[in-house]
Design an enzyme around this catalytic site. Structure first.
Site, short mmCIF file in Angstrom:
data_model
loop_
_atom_site.label_atom_id
_atom_site.label_comp_id
_atom_site.label_asym_id
_atom_site.label_seq_id
_atom_site.Cartn_x
_atom_site.Cartn_y
_atom_site.Cartn_z
N LYS A 76 42.04 23.71 62.87
CA LYS A 76 42.88 23.39 61.71
C LYS A 76 42.28 23.90 60.41
O LYS A 76 42.99 24.43 59.56
CB LYS A 76 43.12 21.88 61.63
CG LYS A 76 44.00 21.32 62.73
CD LYS A 76 44.49 19.92 62.42
CE LYS A 76 43.37 18.96 62.10
NZ LYS A 76 42.44 18.76 63.24
N THR A 78 40.28 26.39 59.99
CA THR A 78 40.44 27.85 59.99
C THR A 78 41.86 28.24 59.59
O THR A 78 42.08 29.18 58.83
CB THR A 78 40.10 28.41 61.38
OG1 THR A 78 38.79 27.97 61.75
CG2 THR A 78 40.15 29.92 61.41
N ARG A 99 38.00 18.78 53.09
CA ARG A 99 36.91 17.80 53.10
C ARG A 99 35.56 18.51 53.14
O ARG A 99 35.44 19.64 53.61
CB ARG A 99 37.01 16.90 54.33
CG ARG A 99 38.18 15.95 54.32
CD ARG A 99 38.23 15.13 55.59
NE ARG A 99 38.54 15.96 56.75
CZ ARG A 99 38.48 15.53 58.01
NH1 ARG A 99 38.11 14.31 58.27
NH2 ARG A 99 38.79 16.34 59.00
N LYS A 110 29.76 19.03 66.60
CA LYS A 110 30.81 19.82 65.97
C LYS A 110 30.31 21.17 65.48
O LYS A 110 30.96 22.19 65.67
CB LYS A 110 31.43 19.03 64.82
CG LYS A 110 32.68 19.69 64.24
CD LYS A 110 33.38 18.76 63.27
CE LYS A 110 34.69 19.39 62.77
NZ LYS A 110 35.41 18.50 61.84
N ALA A 278 38.29 10.46 60.16
CA ALA A 278 39.74 10.53 60.32
C ALA A 278 40.29 9.45 61.24
O ALA A 278 41.49 9.41 61.46
CB ALA A 278 40.14 11.91 60.86
N PHE A 306 42.31 15.48 62.76
CA PHE A 306 42.89 15.22 64.08
C PHE A 306 44.39 15.52 64.10
O PHE A 306 44.88 16.36 63.35
CB PHE A 306 42.58 13.80 64.54
CG PHE A 306 41.11 13.50 64.64
CD1 PHE A 306 40.23 14.43 65.15
CD2 PHE A 306 40.60 12.28 64.22
CE1 PHE A 306 38.87 14.17 65.24
CE2 PHE A 306 39.24 12.01 64.31
CZ PHE A 306 38.38 12.94 64.82
N PHE A 386 44.15 32.77 70.06
CA PHE A 386 42.82 33.05 70.60
C PHE A 386 42.88 34.33 71.42
O PHE A 386 43.95 34.76 71.87
CB PHE A 386 42.33 31.88 71.47
CG PHE A 386 41.81 30.71 70.69
CD1 PHE A 386 40.47 30.36 70.73
CD2 PHE A 386 42.66 29.93 69.90
CE1 PHE A 386 39.98 29.28 70.02
CE2 PHE A 386 42.18 28.84 69.19
CZ PHE A 386 40.84 28.52 69.26
N TRP A 414 41.44 33.71 62.70
CA TRP A 414 40.02 33.91 62.96
C TRP A 414 39.67 35.40 62.87
O TRP A 414 38.72 35.79 62.19
CB TRP A 414 39.63 33.37 64.33
CG TRP A 414 38.15 33.22 64.54
CD1 TRP A 414 37.41 32.09 64.41
CD2 TRP A 414 37.23 34.26 64.90
NE1 TRP A 414 36.09 32.34 64.66
CE2 TRP A 414 35.93 33.67 64.97
CE3 TRP A 414 37.34 35.62 65.17
CZ2 TRP A 414 34.78 34.40 65.30
CZ3 TRP A 414 36.19 36.35 65.49
CH2 TRP A 414 34.94 35.75 65.56
#
Length: 560
Positions: A76, A78, A99, A110, A278, A306, A386, A414
């Site tokens: 998200k 990205t 954030r 993460k 979150a 999320f 992807f 990406w």
């Protein structure tokens, strides 16, 4: 992500190759006057909103959320950066609002939270580590409160605080499960009153939630003062104002409250500020950063943590209500990998083409589209591409969306940054010009139990709610203390609509188990905790920290 020469490079390596502009140039291009810019080195700055022109029309908010997350990752952040760059490249005055990453998860599982590939905010290593010290300030303010509470107990306890009913804990910005439950005050009378205590991670502190919902310095101090720190022996609530600690806490936070300005790889200005959990909290960047960005740009692209059932719901029922920043549209991020997992495919088979699994996983995506529409907002599906995705799999999603009248675009953010999100940007621009009938899900004056039931039935698709004896006692206290008119923040697993993380897909008809209810009277919401959620995460068997280092020049290594 597309097959490019950089597709086998790490995010850190891609970030290191980027050419950054001086932050003064980014600020000037964003229309920020020189007096409002407080530089933190060459590429970061604090912005003082009080010195900005607030008379301009407020820009529109594009909220980026997603389908139910999976261990495969959805990207998200990205997508936020890539979409922001695409909108800016199309000539729309755009700002990104995200954030701040928490150090604990960055060194745990993460790995970081500044986007990825060609869609990153920079300098990524500094943002992911200490940045401008906001998390340290929040940690210090929280722990000052705890020191004052324990000193009050030591010095005679004039307020009659029951040490067994102190609801605040100390915090640190690191995953450390061994500190969840501790005993303090051992050693004798001079070392304090022995009592059970513990630590939370800084991102889970109510101070963080207050910081991110405050609309200014005065509101920050008022919210800090309203926080309930515990209860007396007579079970009456004790606030931070009762203790007299709000002023000193505000003093520690006054500079941190100013939003942080950085830039994307594409040169789009970005405000990175605040970082609440979150699920335990509302999972959005600060209200002051979002609205500061709205005074500077026509479109602000921001994110809620999320899926739509957690972050987006809380954005609309809590943040948008308090900060008056309703979304003009919501981008629901989907990936072929996540659809396959929700369609029943194991993680080790995600790189194999399987249109049947993609089709089966659409039930989860459809539920998230329906959740956004519950708030009177028309969503856009953004498929984060992807490398292993096939055209046949992508067509399953786009054709389904077209057949169901849902705006949808595939984006390769990406691999290509903003250039890979041009079609998504066009779809989003059309969406924000469409009629919008935004409204929160429930009225604040409804009883807490009814608000929780509405969330379970309308958002999660459950049948009902089961409260533990402890939660029932807390409900009685909420009624007795007049806290019923606060919005509800349900803390549950992000992986499922239910409170069972193994129940993937489109779970429905379940009973949500609520084990604890905590009034956050300063932040202004009531947390209902389900399942085995913890406010102090632990480290995985192989923490990301084990791959990190610095080279001979002091540059970060292994940070992703």
């Amino acid at each position: 992500m597309a097959m490019t020469p950089e597709s086998d490079m790490s995010d850190l390596a891609i970030a290191a190759r980027a050419t950054l502009q001086p932050i003064s140039r980014i600020a000037a291009a964003a229309g920020i006057c020189e007096e409002a810019v407080e530089p933190y080195g060459k590429y970061k700055a604090k912005i003082d909103p009080a010195l900005l022109d607030s008379s301009a029309p407020m820009g529109k908010v594009v909220l980026v959320s997603g389908m139910s997350p999976t261990p495969a990752g959805e990207g998200k952040s990205t997508m936020v950066v890539g979409l922001g760059d695409a909108l800016a490249a199309a000539g729309t005055k755009t700002m990104i609002a995200l954030r701040e990453p928490s150090v604990g998860p960055s060194f745990g599982m993460k790995g970081g939270a500044t986007g990825g590939g060609q869609s990153q905010v920079l300098p990524m290593d500094e943002i992911n580590l200490h940045f401008t010290g906001d998390f340290h300030a929040i940690t210090s303010a929280n722990n000052l409160l705890m020191a004052l509470i324990d000193n009050h107990l030591q010095q005679g306890n004039a307020l009659g605080i029951d040490p067994r009913r102190i609801t605040f804990k100390r915090v640190m910005d690191m995953n450390d499960r061994s500190l969840r439950n501790i005993v303090i005050g051992l050693g004798g009378p001079a070392d304090g009153m022995p009592r059970d205590a513990g630590f939370e991670i800084t991102a889970a502190s109510e101070v963080m939630a207050v910081f991110c919902l405050a609309t200014g310095l005065a509101d920050l101090r008022a919210r800090l003062g309203r926080m309930t720190l515990g209860y007396t022996y007579a079970k009456e609530p004790v606030t931070v104002d009762d203790l007299g600690a709000a002023g000193a806490m505000t003093l520690l936070l006054k500079d941190a409250l100013k939003p942080n300005l950085v830039q994307s790889i594409g040169g789009t200005p970005a405000l990175i500020h605040g970082g609440p959990f979150a699920n335990i909290a509302h999972g959005c960047n600060s209200a002051i950063a979002t609205n500061t960005a709205r005074t500077l740009a026509d479109v602000v692209v921001t994110e809620a943590g999320f899926g739509t059932d957690l972050g987006a719901e809380k954005f609309m029922d809590i943040k948008a209500r308090y900060a008056e920043c309703p979304p003009a549209t919501v981008v629901v991020v989907a990936t072929i990998r996540a659809l396959k997992m929700h369609g029943g495919l194991p993680k080790d088979q995600l790189d194999q083409q399987n249109t049947e699994a993609v089709n089966a996983g659409l039930a989860n995506l459809a539920r998230h589209v329906g959740i956004v529409r519950k708030f009177g907002v028309e969503p856009v599906i953004g498929v984060n591409r992807f490398t292993a995705d096939t055209e046949a799999e992508l067509q399953v999603v786009t054709q389904w969306a077209a057949a169901n009248g849902i705006a949808c675009a595939v984006a390769d953010v990406w691999g290509q940054g903003g250039a890979g999100a041009q079609e998504l940007a066009r779809v989003v621009l059309r969406a924000i010009e469409a009629p919008n009938n935004f409204a929160p899900l429930y009225a604040l004056e409804l009883p807490v139990e009814q608000k929780i039931l509405m969330l379970v039935q309308e958002i999660y698709g459950g049948a009902g709610v089961d409260y533990s004896p402890r939660a029932k006692l807390m409900l009685e206290q909420i009624h007795a203390n007049g806290w019923e008119d606060l919005p509800v923040c349900i803390a549950k697993t992000q992986y499922s609509f239910s409170d069972d993380p193994q129940l993937l897909g489109s779970a429905e008809g379940f009973t949500l188990q609520i084990r604890e209810i905590i009034p956050k009277t300063g932040a202004g919401f009531i947390v209902a905790i389900t399942g085995a959620l913890t406010t102090m995460p632990g480290l995985p068997k192989l923490p990301a920290a084990m791959h990190m280092d610095v080279d001979e020049q002091g540059n970060a290594v292994g940070l992703s």
